[in-house]
Design a protein around this motif. Structure first.
Motif, PDB file in Angstrom:
ATOM      1  N   VAL A 145       1.629   5.750   7.436  1.00  0.00           N
ATOM      2  CA  VAL A 145       1.480   4.347   7.819  1.00  0.00           C
ATOM      3  C   VAL A 145       2.537   3.526   7.089  1.00  0.00           C
ATOM      4  N   ALA A 146       3.272   2.722   7.843  1.00  0.00           N
ATOM      5  CA  ALA A 146       4.210   1.777   7.237  1.00  0.00           C
ATOM      6  C   ALA A 146       3.413   0.567   6.770  1.00  0.00           C
ATOM      7  N   ILE A 147       3.395   0.340   5.461  1.00  0.00           N
ATOM      8  CA  ILE A 147       2.526  -0.675   4.869  1.00  0.00           C
ATOM      9  C   ILE A 147       3.308  -1.930   4.473  1.00  0.00           C
ATOM     10  N   ASP A 148       2.805  -3.088   4.885  1.00  0.00           N
ATOM     11  CA  ASP A 148       3.297  -4.366   4.384  1.00  0.00           C
ATOM     12  C   ASP A 148       2.109  -5.333   4.334  1.00  0.00           C
ATOM     13  N   LYS A 149       2.369  -6.620   4.247  1.00  0.00           N
ATOM     14  CA  LYS A 149       1.281  -7.585   4.108  1.00  0.00           C
ATOM     15  C   LYS A 149       0.706  -8.064   5.436  1.00  0.00           C
ATOM     16  N   SER A 150       1.289  -7.654   6.544  1.00  0.00           N
ATOM     17  CA  SER A 150       0.866  -8.165   7.846  1.00  0.00           C
ATOM     18  C   SER A 150      -0.510  -7.638   8.249  1.00  0.00           C
ATOM     19  N   GLU A 151      -1.205  -8.407   9.075  1.00  0.00           N
ATOM     20  CA  GLU A 151      -2.500  -7.967   9.610  1.00  0.00           C
ATOM     21  C   GLU A 151      -2.324  -6.719  10.460  1.00  0.00           C
ATOM     22  N   VAL A 191       8.993   6.310  -8.761  1.00  0.00           N
ATOM     23  CA  VAL A 191       8.103   6.453  -9.909  1.00  0.00           C
ATOM     24  C   VAL A 191       7.064   5.332  -9.923  1.00  0.00           C
ATOM     25  N   LYS A 192       7.465   4.140  -9.478  1.00  0.00           N
ATOM     26  CA  LYS A 192       6.606   2.977  -9.521  1.00  0.00           C
ATOM     27  C   LYS A 192       5.778   2.790  -8.249  1.00  0.00           C
ATOM     28  N   ALA A 193       5.860   3.718  -7.310  1.00  0.00           N
ATOM     29  CA  ALA A 193       5.184   3.540  -6.021  1.00  0.00           C
ATOM     30  C   ALA A 193       3.688   3.311  -6.175  1.00  0.00           C
ATOM     31  N   ASP A 194       3.035   4.082  -7.031  1.00  0.00           N
ATOM     32  CA  ASP A 194       1.591   3.972  -7.187  1.00  0.00           C
ATOM     33  C   ASP A 194       1.166   2.629  -7.756  1.00  0.00           C
ATOM     34  N   ILE A 198       1.086  -3.645  -2.968  1.00  0.00           N
ATOM     35  CA  ILE A 198       0.729  -3.374  -1.566  1.00  0.00           C
ATOM     36  C   ILE A 198       0.256  -1.936  -1.399  1.00  0.00           C
ATOM     37  N   LEU A 199       1.001  -1.004  -2.004  1.00  0.00           N
ATOM     38  CA  LEU A 199       0.653   0.411  -1.893  1.00  0.00           C
ATOM     39  C   LEU A 199      -0.596   0.745  -2.701  1.00  0.00           C
ATOM     40  N   GLU A 200      -0.739   0.117  -3.858  1.00  0.00           N
ATOM     41  CA  GLU A 200      -1.907   0.386  -4.699  1.00  0.00           C
ATOM     42  C   GLU A 200      -3.185  -0.037  -3.993  1.00  0.00           C
ATOM     43  N   ALA A 201      -3.158  -1.196  -3.333  1.00  0.00           N
ATOM     44  CA  ALA A 201      -4.341  -1.667  -2.605  1.00  0.00           C
ATOM     45  C   ALA A 201      -4.687  -0.714  -1.459  1.00  0.00           C
ATOM     46  N   ALA A 202      -3.655  -0.244  -0.751  1.00  0.00           N
ATOM     47  CA  ALA A 202      -3.883   0.694   0.362  1.00  0.00           C
ATOM     48  C   ALA A 202      -4.423   2.021  -0.151  1.00  0.00           C
ATOM     49  N   ALA A 203      -3.881   2.506  -1.257  1.00  0.00           N
ATOM     50  CA  ALA A 203      -4.340   3.774  -1.832  1.00  0.00           C
ATOM     51  C   ALA A 203      -5.790   3.666  -2.298  1.00  0.00           C
ATOM     52  N   SER A 213      -4.335  10.446  -0.323  1.00  0.00           N
ATOM     53  CA  SER A 213      -3.141   9.686   0.054  1.00  0.00           C
ATOM     54  C   SER A 213      -2.013   9.892  -0.948  1.00  0.00           C
ATOM     55  N   ARG A 214      -0.812   9.609  -0.480  1.00  0.00           N
ATOM     56  CA  ARG A 214       0.382   9.658  -1.306  1.00  0.00           C
ATOM     57  C   ARG A 214       1.202   8.399  -1.025  1.00  0.00           C
TER      58      ARG A 214
END
Length: 284
Positions: A145-151, A191-194, A198-203, A213-214
């Motif tokens: 999934v391509a994640i950003d802030k959009s609905e 290294v900082k992805a987690d 935005i990614l942390e909330a999705a994870a 998830s990764r």
């Protein structure tokens, strides 16, 4: 979340194969499937009769190939312009997902070649799974999934979790691309992805639903990066949000930015090497 699926068949491509793979997912197995073939207008009655008979054979072949429960499948043969009829039938059955084949035509070429899938996508508010003619359809285990802030992006995340929650060994790849070229190097970003908000909330959302998830953080042009990462990670299904930027008064008009190929969703639709599910929002 997916009670009604519309499968538009033309006798070519891999749309039927895609649905067969989808039917292996427990959360999809109860969905009702409408298999649609549209017979375009013909200049003579004889030609119309021939096309109508051919359409019936295409429908019968698709249903036989799918081997679905007869109580869950409905076949529809319609006459008209395919690009208009697909959307009409999707509205009639209140489709939660449209599955179509796509030639992956680029930019203005899709207009000149009268691309049905491209046209339908511009005008529908429903999630649409496009399967290009030149890709290999695989069992769905690795979903990106391509994640950003959009609905629209968040809706894609919800769809991915819905699909993956009952897939044994399934994995969700959460991808966010930063366009700021002055940001840290790609290695540092990874290294900082987690820890990216935005990614942390999705994870965290995936973890709560028991989905592995990764997180992947990239830098560059979003469309190019998403396509390259999906190929590198051997992704089976890619979900991309496509926010509708048009004002309400213009919802029935084609989004020209997408048609000329300047949007992220259009780039991914054309260049991804796996099936692409494009969606706007749940409320659309």
């Amino acid at each position: 979340m997916m009670q009604n699926i519309l499968l538009a068949v033309s006798g070519l491509g891999h749309a039927e194969e895609m649905l067969k793979q989808m039917e292996e997912i427990p959360s999809i197995q109860r969905a009702k499937v409408t298999v649609l073939h549209v017979v375009p207008p013909q200049t003579t009655a004889e030609a119309m009769t021939a096309k109508w008979e051919e359409g019936g054979k295409i429908l019968a072949s698709a249903i036989q190939k799918l081997q679905l429960n007869p109580n869950q499948v409905n076949s529809v043969l319609r006459q008209g312009e395919p690009k208009d009829v697909v959307g009409q039938v999707a509205n009639e059955i209140d489709a939660d997902l449209i599955i179509m084949g796509s030639r992956g035509l680029k930019r203005l070429q899709s207009i000149l070649a009268n691309s049905v899938s491209q046209y339908v996508f511009q005008l529908t508010s429903r999630p649409m799974l496009l399967v290009k003619d030149d890709i290999y359809v695989k069992a769905i285990n690795r979903v990106m999934v391509a994640i950003d802030k959009s609905e629209a992006s968040q809706y894609c995340l919800d769809l991915a979790l819905f699909l993956l929650k009952d897939i044994k060994g399934g994995e969700l790849f959460l991808t966010h691309v930063m366009t700021d070229l002055k940001s840290p190097s790609a290695e540092t970003a990874q290294v900082k992805a987690d820890k990216h908000p935005i990614l942390e909330a999705a994870a965290n959302k995936a973890q709560k639903q028991g989905v592995k998830s990764r997180s992947i953080l990239g830098i560059g042009k979003p469309g190019e990066k998403i396509c390259s990462l999906s190929e590198e990670m051997n992704i089976d299904l890619l979900l991309v949000g496509s926010p509708d930027r048009r004002p309400t008064i213009a919802k029935n008009f084609v989004d020209l930015d997408k048609l000329i190929g300047t949007s992220l969703s259009d780039y991914v639709r054309i260049n991804a090497t796996c099936p692409v599910l494009l969606a706007r929002t749940a409320a659309a």
